[in-house]
Design an enzyme around this catalytic site. Structure first.
Site, mmCIF file in Angstrom:
data_model
loop_
_atom_site.group_PDB
_atom_site.id
_atom_site.type_symbol
_atom_site.label_atom_id
_atom_site.label_comp_id
_atom_site.label_asym_id
_atom_site.label_seq_id
_atom_site.Cartn_x
_atom_site.Cartn_y
_atom_site.Cartn_z
ATOM 1 N N ASN A 1 91.561 10.358 1.706
ATOM 2 C CA ASN A 1 92.115 10.471 0.268
ATOM 3 C C ASN A 1 92.589 9.210 -0.298
ATOM 4 O OD1 ASN A 1 92.487 13.147 1.144
ATOM 5 N ND2 ASN A 1 94.703 13.363 1.606
ATOM 6 N N THR B 1 83.080 9.917 -50.461
ATOM 7 C CA THR B 1 84.240 10.773 -49.641
ATOM 8 C C THR B 1 84.198 12.315 -50.012
ATOM 9 O OG1 THR B 1 85.689 10.757 -51.725
ATOM 10 C CG2 THR B 1 86.020 8.644 -50.293
ATOM 11 N N HIS B 2 84.595 13.073 -49.055
ATOM 12 C CA HIS B 2 84.238 14.543 -49.100
ATOM 13 C C HIS B 2 82.920 14.668 -49.272
ATOM 14 C CE1 HIS B 2 88.498 14.859 -50.063
ATOM 15 N NE2 HIS B 2 88.425 13.735 -50.774
ATOM 16 N N SER C 1 56.626 18.546 -35.499
ATOM 17 C CA SER C 1 56.826 19.982 -35.304
ATOM 18 C C SER C 1 55.700 20.499 -34.799
ATOM 19 C CB SER C 1 57.461 20.683 -36.727
ATOM 20 O OG SER C 1 56.682 22.029 -36.689
ATOM 21 N N LYS D 1 56.222 17.683 -40.559
ATOM 22 C CA LYS D 1 57.594 17.437 -39.988
ATOM 23 C C LYS D 1 57.825 16.009 -39.565
ATOM 24 C CE LYS D 1 61.128 19.364 -40.455
ATOM 25 N NZ LYS D 1 61.752 20.566 -40.105
ATOM 26 N N ASN E 1 61.164 14.748 -37.231
ATOM 27 C CA ASN E 1 62.607 15.377 -37.199
ATOM 28 C C ASN E 1 63.408 14.194 -36.461
ATOM 29 O OD1 ASN E 1 62.042 17.726 -38.318
ATOM 30 N ND2 ASN E 1 61.280 18.317 -36.101
ATOM 31 N N GLU F 1 69.896 13.502 -33.258
ATOM 32 C CA GLU F 1 70.667 14.757 -33.065
ATOM 33 C C GLU F 1 71.084 15.004 -31.801
ATOM 34 O OE1 GLU F 1 68.155 18.114 -35.758
ATOM 35 O OE2 GLU F 1 66.833 16.457 -35.023
ATOM 36 N N TYR G 1 97.171 15.155 -2.670
ATOM 37 C CA TYR G 1 95.819 15.387 -2.728
ATOM 38 C C TYR G 1 95.490 16.955 -2.685
ATOM 39 C CZ TYR G 1 90.815 15.692 -1.768
ATOM 40 O OH TYR G 1 89.625 15.596 -1.913
ATOM 41 N N LYS H 1 84.269 13.667 -9.636
ATOM 42 C CA LYS H 1 83.247 12.599 -9.886
ATOM 43 C C LYS H 1 82.069 13.108 -10.804
ATOM 44 C CE LYS H 1 84.490 12.289 -5.669
ATOM 45 N NZ LYS H 1 85.862 12.584 -5.735
#
Ligand code: ARG
Length: 466
Positions: A118, A163-164, A285, A291, A293, A298, A325, A333
């Site tokens: 432990n 913004t937004h 692609s 394409k 990508n 991502e 324990y 882990k």
């Protein structure tokens, strides 16, 4: 010399048990597939422990030397990839102790005096996370340098600030990049704080109550690079808040990376064309020949979910555990290793992908000159020059924006007489105020986007990072 008691294969608790665990029990119980990664720390911890035991005359010096020789042999075997980890031996601690028995015989039995798995595992794990934190701090610095590289090349490259997700005010790309440098530097700080807090040694707490042997916990703590021994043996073996500090810091850092990854995806789209990601960090692609990508970005965005998921997993793992324990703690882990591996990968990908990004300066600039982006500059101008309150000015400019919108043009395309309707003393100078470059340069408040400020920040950061 140890008393000659017969040692059963596999079980350290062979005195108490007659039968072997079932295969499925072995499957759920064994952690060696994961915790073999603690082997280096485990051996270091054992060497420090055994030296202390000899120093305190708890075990004979010759025995301690035999054990240390054996542990060093095991360390070499592991490094050479020759060590055979056995699932039947449950975990890294028992694999190593068992091998020590093979190598040095019954003297190996003295190693586990005054300790338990432990306190052993808690010590190993703290050391492992400490190393991970040091590595991550280095990788974050490297990533910061990559952001800084773009900032330096584009300290005055104009782009729209959002913004937004709507065009808001013009900024420079350098300024935008420095925002991430600031975030990452706080991530580094968080890891530094986590490191300071975790640097107390559980070893010697034994199972949970401490030990009757006259051990010197300060000696082992010092030998293992800890500031001091942990003050409460129950806390030492049962808490994993140091791992929570680690994974929450990691989740925050990963979240920062994810936000930029998202921006990369948007910026590299056909609709934006702000940047181009290099071929080496893109994919094609299988069906659409045109394409290209942004898979790396991502996947950064996606893998962050594993890291923040790790935080939730560990919180959930701990929340129901009574002291001290419980075997549940064995599962910590896998979470931490996965978080470490993924965060290292993300930081490496980001650091390598960034320098290869091509910035389309013209597109950025065009995009920044659309859609009333300097309306705030006009509002500020009325306040500074004609004694308007900001609210009055905001209202007046709002009306002007509506007028321009109705006419289908931008503010800068309006006739001077339109401006004079709201403020008769306005002159042609107003068109300069509405210019994007003027807007950028006027943002001189501390931390603002004015390119000379951005440049100064870059110089500061370069000094701090090198
Ligand atoms: N493999 C165990 C873990 O990672 C080591 C500690 C086991 N202690 C015990 N009392 N069974 O937690």
């Amino acid at each position: 010399m140890a008393k000659n008691t017969e040692r059963k294969v596999n079980t350290m608790w062979g005195g108490r048990f007659f039968s072997e665990p079932s295969n499925t029990m072995e499957k759920i119980n064994s952690s060696i597939g994961i915790d073999h990664r603690l082997a280096g720390q485990d051996i270091k911890g054992s060497i420090a422990h055994v030296k202390m035991l000899a120093h305190q005359e708890i075990i004979p010096r010759e025995v301690s030397e035999t054990i240390i020789d054996g542990l060093k042999t095991i360390e070499n075997e592991i490094m050479a990839g020759e060590f055979k980890f056995e699932v039947s031996l449950e975990d890294v601690h028992m694999n190593i102790e068992n091998r020590l028995h093979d190598l040095v015989g019954s003297d190996a039995g003295f190693l586990h005096t005054a300790r338990s798995r432990n306190d052993q595992v808690a010590t190993d794990f703290r050391m492992w996370i400490r190393e991970s934190l040091d590595e991550l701090v280095m990788l974050i610095s490297r990533c910061m340098m990559a952001f800084l590289g773009i900032a330096e090349n584009h300290y005055d490259t104009i782009m729209p600030g959002f913004t937004h997700m709507q065009s808001a005010q013009p900024i420079t790309l350098g300024h935008h990049m420095l925002a991430y440098v600031e975030m990452l530097s706080r991530d580094k700080e968080r890891f530094g704080e986590a490191r300071n807090r975790l640097n107390e040694c559980p070893l010697g707490a034994a199972a949970l109550a401490g030990t009757s042997f006259p051990i010197d916990r300060f000696m082992t703590a010092q030998a293992l690079g800890f500031d001091k021994p942990m003050a409460n043996s129950i806390d030492a073996v049962s808490d994993r808040d140091f791992a929570l500090d680690f994974v929450s810091g990691a989740a925050i850092c990963a979240t920062h990376l994810s936000r930029f990854a998202e921006e990369l995806v948007i910026w590299s789209s056909d609709q934006f064309r702000f940047i181009q990601i290099s071929e080496s960090f893109s994919t094609g692609s299988s069906i659409m020949p045109q394409k290209r990508n942004p898979d790396a970005a991502e996947l950064i965005r996606a893998k962050v979910s594993l890291i923040s998921g790790g935080l939730v997993s560990l919180l959930t793992l701990l929340k129901g555990l009574p002291l001290a324990y419980s075997k549940d703690l064995q599962e910590d882990k896998e979470i931490i290793f996965r978080v470490h591996d993924n965060l290292c990968l993300l930081l490496n990908v980001m650091a390598e992908m960034l320098p290869e990004i091509k910035v389309n300066k013209e597109v950025l600039k065009d995009s920044a000159s659309s859609k009333f982006i300097t309306a705030t500059d006009l509002a500020d101008y009325l306040v500074s020059n004609f004694k308007y309150s900001f609210r009055q000015s905001h209202h007046a400019v709002g009306e002007l924006v509506r007028k321009a919108e109705n006419l289908g043009c931008d503010l800068k395309d309006l006739d001077i007489n339109h401006f004079k309707e709201i403020e008769p003393n306005i002159d042609d100078g107003i068109f300069e105020v509405l210019a994007v470059r003027h807007s950028i340069k006027s943002r001189k408040s501390y931390g603002g986007t004015d390119p000379s400020q951005v440049k100064a920040r870059i110089t500061e950061w370069k000094k701090r990072l090198t």
